[in-house]
Design a protein around this motif. Structure first.
Motif, short mmCIF file in Angstrom:
data_model
loop_
_atom_site.label_atom_id
_atom_site.label_comp_id
_atom_site.label_asym_id
_atom_site.label_seq_id
_atom_site.Cartn_x
_atom_site.Cartn_y
_atom_site.Cartn_z
N LYS A 22 17.41 17.34 -3.54
CA LYS A 22 17.69 16.13 -4.20
C LYS A 22 17.01 15.79 -5.52
N TYR A 32 22.79 7.54 -8.26
CA TYR A 32 22.05 6.26 -7.81
C TYR A 32 21.67 5.03 -8.32
N THR A 98 10.36 -3.11 -5.59
CA THR A 98 11.96 -2.84 -4.27
C THR A 98 12.57 -2.01 -5.55
N ASN A 101 10.99 1.28 -4.22
CA ASN A 101 11.25 1.71 -2.59
C ASN A 101 12.42 2.59 -2.18
N ASP A 102 13.81 1.42 -3.29
CA ASP A 102 14.69 2.01 -3.11
C ASP A 102 14.80 3.92 -3.74
N TYR A 103 14.45 4.10 -4.39
CA TYR A 103 14.57 5.78 -5.03
C TYR A 103 14.03 6.61 -3.92
N ILE A 104 13.03 5.29 -3.27
CA ILE A 104 11.67 6.02 -2.28
C ILE A 104 12.56 6.63 -0.69
N GLN A 105 13.48 5.58 -0.42
CA GLN A 105 14.07 5.62 0.49
C GLN A 105 15.59 6.96 -0.07
N PHE A 106 16.31 7.05 -1.14
CA PHE A 106 17.07 8.18 -1.74
C PHE A 106 16.26 8.65 -1.39
N ASN A 108 14.00 10.23 0.08
CA ASN A 108 13.48 10.19 1.48
C ASN A 108 12.06 10.87 0.91
N SER A 110 8.06 11.07 0.04
CA SER A 110 6.45 10.47 0.59
C SER A 110 5.87 10.11 -0.78
#
Length: 119
Positions: A22, A32, A98, A101-106, A108, A110
């Protein structure tokens, strides 16, 4: 003169990412980001991409609303992400949160550090 105007929220995060791919696949980040721009109706006015010899990358996406920037350090399992949206017609603060947070999910990821600057 308007004295209570605030252009927007500037969010700066440092993230830890376990999947090194990633942090070295700039094209996937760009893809993305294109989906983020579409999802949140943001207008890209330019993009600059640089891939380094160690496969890390730095990308700056210039937006009509401001910018999204990333710098990766695969050798440290980290990245820094900078998201700023300004708009004189509406408050985009929640949208910035938001998107981050989307990038944090992308990724994965911390969170190592999380700074919010109201400009």
């Amino acid at each position: 003169m308007i004295t209570n105007y605030s252009p927007g929220l500037h969010k700066l995060v440092t993230l830890e990412v376990q999947k090194i791919e990633k942090l070295i696949e700039s094209a996937k980040f760009v893809d993305y980001t294109e989906s983020i721009l579409e999802k949140y109706s943001l207008e890209k006015v330019g993009i600059s991409i640089h891939d380094f010899e160690n496969n890390s990358f730095t990308i700056a996406v210039c937006l009509k609303e401001s910018h999204i920037c990333i710098h990766t350090w695969p050798e440290f399992n980290q990245l820094t992400l900078d998201v700023y949206l300004c708009n004189y017609l509406q408050d985009n603060s929640q949208k910035v949160k938001t998107i981050v947070n989307d990038y944090i999910q992308f990724f994965n990821a911390s969170i190592i550090t999380d700074h919010e600057i109201y400009r």
